[in-house]
Design a protein around this motif. Structure first.
Motif, PDB file in Angstrom:
ATOM      1  N   HIS A 108      23.259 -10.060  60.742  1.00 56.37           N
ATOM      2  CA  HIS A 108      24.463 -10.345  60.682  1.00 56.37           C
ATOM      3  C   HIS A 108      24.088 -10.759  58.848  1.00 56.37           C
ATOM      4  N   LYS A 110      21.639 -11.312  56.978  1.00 54.90           N
ATOM      5  CA  LYS A 110      20.370 -12.437  56.472  1.00 54.90           C
ATOM      6  C   LYS A 110      19.116 -11.662  57.712  1.00 54.90           C
ATOM      7  N   PHE A 112      16.126 -12.821  58.446  1.00 59.98           N
ATOM      8  CA  PHE A 112      15.002 -14.144  59.019  1.00 59.98           C
ATOM      9  C   PHE A 112      13.690 -13.824  59.248  1.00 59.98           C
ATOM     10  N   VAL A 127      15.483 -17.996  55.390  1.00 60.83           N
ATOM     11  CA  VAL A 127      16.436 -16.929  55.535  1.00 60.83           C
ATOM     12  C   VAL A 127      17.101 -16.886  54.193  1.00 60.83           C
ATOM     13  N   SER A 148      16.888  -8.665  67.016  1.00 57.44           N
ATOM     14  CA  SER A 148      18.491  -8.368  66.677  1.00 57.44           C
ATOM     15  C   SER A 148      18.722  -5.889  66.908  1.00 57.44           C
ATOM     16  N   THR A 152      23.851  -8.649  66.405  1.00 60.64           N
ATOM     17  CA  THR A 152      23.677 -10.119  66.728  1.00 60.64           C
ATOM     18  C   THR A 152      22.023 -10.425  67.283  1.00 60.64           C
ATOM     19  N   LEU A 153      21.902 -12.134  66.947  1.00 58.96           N
ATOM     20  CA  LEU A 153      20.746 -12.074  66.244  1.00 58.96           C
ATOM     21  C   LEU A 153      19.391 -12.971  67.901  1.00 58.96           C
ATOM     22  N   ASN A 169      23.550 -19.132  67.500  1.00 66.74           N
ATOM     23  CA  ASN A 169      24.459 -18.245  66.457  1.00 66.74           C
ATOM     24  C   ASN A 169      23.979 -18.787  65.284  1.00 66.74           C
ATOM     25  N   PRO A 170      24.522 -18.054  64.464  1.00 61.34           N
ATOM     26  CA  PRO A 170      24.235 -17.104  63.423  1.00 61.34           C
ATOM     27  C   PRO A 170      24.204 -18.884  61.552  1.00 61.34           C
ATOM     28  N   GLU A 171      24.885 -19.770  62.211  1.00 53.37           N
ATOM     29  CA  GLU A 171      25.391 -20.545  61.448  1.00 53.37           C
ATOM     30  C   GLU A 171      24.124 -21.873  61.326  1.00 53.37           C
ATOM     31  N   LEU A 173      21.556 -22.046  63.800  1.00 53.32           N
ATOM     32  CA  LEU A 173      20.865 -21.578  64.466  1.00 53.32           C
ATOM     33  C   LEU A 173      19.826 -22.074  66.426  1.00 53.32           C
TER      34      LEU A 173
END
Length: 652
Positions: A108, A110, A112, A127, A148, A152-153, A169-171, A173
């Motif tokens: 995404h 980002k 991690f 992050v 990933s 998708t994470l 969920n990337p927002e 987590l």
């Protein structure tokens, strides 16, 4: 990649120091360095495709600066992009220099990072954006990892034997509907909503969209028996596999159409025996699939559950499993297999060893292809030769324990010799009392400072020169005429058999013929001259002796045993034929077998790594108070006698 794979690893520099490198391997196996000058010496911590199709790499760098006050070590992280054979740095990542990263993942757009701070056992999740700036920080659970496919994470949690994985969920987590997997060795890769993972025998694909798991192939069918590190899809229906020291390109069409033999083991080392890879290589009819239960919290229980559910292994390598399952109702009688096998000459079988494995009603519920002989030895003339009459009489003849063994024989090993090799149901109360009183005077841990003062030695004979080795190392005298064999002390005979590598075939196994082909005694086409242990086949031992003599002769040497005398390294030369007759006498006179007919095998959970059987466990439990000075030997002997009688009555 469609036309190859990027692989990070180590290469030694001109100073023989291993340094990180990145290479590209095409579909022909040809390797090309990627930006060697820019990436040499770095650590490639993570690589994946980004949402826009680029190959992104997280790179760690370490530097050392020598100053007047000492050496200052610093570390840094950067994000780069790989295209073909070039690498370009995109941004520095603001990771604290003292933050120890254990997992780095891209998804995404980002980054991690999971790791720990020095002097802290608390894990944290950091992050970052693709410009290397930290966006958030929060506590994380120890052992948590992210994985990933670049889009998708997924988060992985779990411990020994059970792993949970789910989309993140990337927002927030948070994990959405985690999926649990048992018995897997590890997650290998994620690709387009498909999870690839391995257990001890096979490679699987799990589809998150359909919630279906399917077996892609058995590892053994493509030549992988152990040490697998990763597998990833190659984009063409095949897979790239890392197998310890090799990289393999596996196509789904690989592997012979053969009958599978499922072998259950409870020790990774057993599964790594080269014999199984050789078996698969040479057999056109069968292939062995190894299922390692050692990754489960309770291997014995998991094996029992599999058998109850109908997933019965075709053969069991018993080392590591409890012998409670070795019963006529659960295991096949192997004696008819042995007698009816056209490749086995029964006159070549060592009868004493075979008889020692039989149950009281003549059934062979487990088979060992090799063994050792355990016996007590001394210098000839140390004591008068005697015929065994009782354990109490033998121990009385040995005299004071400290003078007899000079603290070289530990207490639990002594008790194991007494109760682990059968016939413990024949001990009288006087025998048991004499044994535990003798054991009480032995050390809990052996000492060897005065080993040369020992009058007696408990020796293990595992080769044609085994008695010679005992004579040289225990009594500093290679003359076998000066060596006296006392026998196993607790029972008649010249020694006791100690099996090496025990196998059984469950009575409900689906492929009994294949299982027998796997475990039966045989002489390999290439005889190892350095094989450890004696064989149940007499011809195998003689063939090994001949092979060793031929090998040494090719080197211009005679058979010899290295030893130290008067502080100087020396070699004792011998004629191998001089010792074969002695070996046969020792083997023929041996009686009893480790664990007798009530087999309970090596238990890796015991702290002292002792071989445990039910009789020995009873003795150790009953003796705890006696050894602590809280109970008399008479009362302890009575308790042991009664508990052993109850145990053997229950066994039938």
């Amino acid at each position: 990649m469609d036309d190859g794979a990027y692989v990070s690893g180590l290469r030694r520099d001109e100073n023989n120091v291993p340094r990180g490198v990145l290479v590209f391997i095409n579909d022909k196996g040809e390797m090309t360095d990627i930006a060697y000058d820019k990436l040499f010496g770095t650590s490639i911590m993570s690589m994946c495709k980004s949402a826009d199709g680029r190959i992104l790499a997280l790179v760690g760098r370490g530097t050392k600066e020598v100053t007047s006050t000492g050496v200052i070590e610093t570390s840094s992280s950067e994000l780069g992009t790989i295209s073909g054979t070039s690498y370009e740095k995109l941004a520095d990542i603001d990771v604290p220099s003292d933050f120890i990263i254990s997992n780095l993942t891209l998804a995404h757009d980002k980054i991690f990072a999971i790791g720990t701070e020095p002097r802290s056992n608390n894990a944290k999740l950091l992050v970052f954006n693709l410009q290397g700036q930290k966006e958030s920080e929060q506590e994380a659970e120890m052992g948590t990892k992210f994985i990933s496919d670049g889009k998708t994470l997924y988060r992985i949690d779990g411990g020994l034997g059970v792993i949970n994985i789910g989309k993140v969920n990337p927002e927030t987590l948070k994990v959405d509907k985690p999926k649990g997997f048992e018995g897997m060795r590890g997650i290998s890769s994620i690709d387009e909503d498909k999870l690839y993972f391995v257990d001890s025998t096979s490679f699987y694909e799990y589809d998150f969209n359909t919630d279906e798991t399917r077996l892609l192939f058995r590892l053994a069918s493509v030549g992988i028996t152990s040490g697998i590190t990763s597998i990833a899809a190659d984009g063409k229906g095949g897979f790239i596999a890392g197998d310890t020291f090799a990289i393999r390109h596996i196509m789904k069409t690989e592997g012979k159409a053969r009958q599978q033999i499922m072998l259950a083991v409870n020790d990774a080392r057993t599964g790594q025996d080269p014999y199984y890879a050789e078996f698969n290589e040479n057999s056109d009819k069968y292939e062995v699939i190894i299922k390692d239960y050692s990754g489960y919290p309770d291997p014995q229980q998991m094996l029992s559950l599999d058998i109850t559910a109908g997933d019965v292994p075709d053969a069991i390598a018993l080392n590591g499993f409890s012998g409670d399952a070795i019963k006529e109702s659960t295991m096949e009688d192997l004696l008819p297999y042995l007698k009816n096998d056209p490749d086995i000459d029964m006159s070549d079988i060592r009868e004493g060893f075979l008889n020692a494995m039989l149950t009281k009603d003549g059934k062979l519920l487990w088979l060992a292809k090799g063994y050792e002989i355990v016996s007590a030895f001394c210098r000839r003339g140390e004591i008068e030769p005697f015929e065994f009459s009782s354990a109490a009489d033998s121990l009385q003849r040995l005299g004071d324990p400290e003078e007899a063994f000079a603290k070289t024989l530990p207490r639990n090993e002594f008790l194991s010799l007494a109760f682990n090799y059968g016939d413990s149901d024949k001990f009288s109360r006087e025998d048991i009392k004499a044994i535990i009183e003798y054991a009480e005077k032995l050390p809990e841990q052996p000492e060897y400072s005065d080993a040369q003062k020992a009058k007696f030695n408990i020796g293990t004979v595992s080769s044609d020169t085994g008695m010679l080795i005992v004579a040289i190392y225990s009594f500093d005298n290679p003359d076998l005429e000066a060596l006296q064999v006392l026998g196993p002390l607790f029972r008649p005979g010249t020694g006791a058999y100690s099996p090496l590598g025990k196998f059984a075939i469950p009575i409900n196994a689906k492929n009994k013929e294949g299982a027998w082909e796997l475990i039966k005694p045989k002489i390999p086409s290439e005889i190892p001259y350095d094989f450890f242990g004696l064989s149940i086949l007499k011809s195998y031992d003689y063939a090994r002796v001949k092979k060793l003599a031929e090998f040494l002769q090719s080197k211009g040497r005679k058979p010899y045993i290295p030893y130290t005398k008067d502080g100087l390294e020396s070699e004792y030369y011998y004629e191998e034929t001089d010792y074969l007759e002695r070996l046969e006498q020792l083997i023929a006179g041996a009686k009893g077998c480790y664990a007798g007919n009530n087999a309970a095998y090596y238990n890796p959970t015991t702290e002292d790594k002792m071989f445990n059987t039910a009789p020995l466990n009873i003795v150790l439990d009953a003796c705890a108070a006696y050894f602590a000075g809280q109970k008399s030997s008479d009362a302890t002997a009575d308790e042991i006698l009664n508990r052993l009688a109850t145990y053997f009555a229950e066994q039938g």
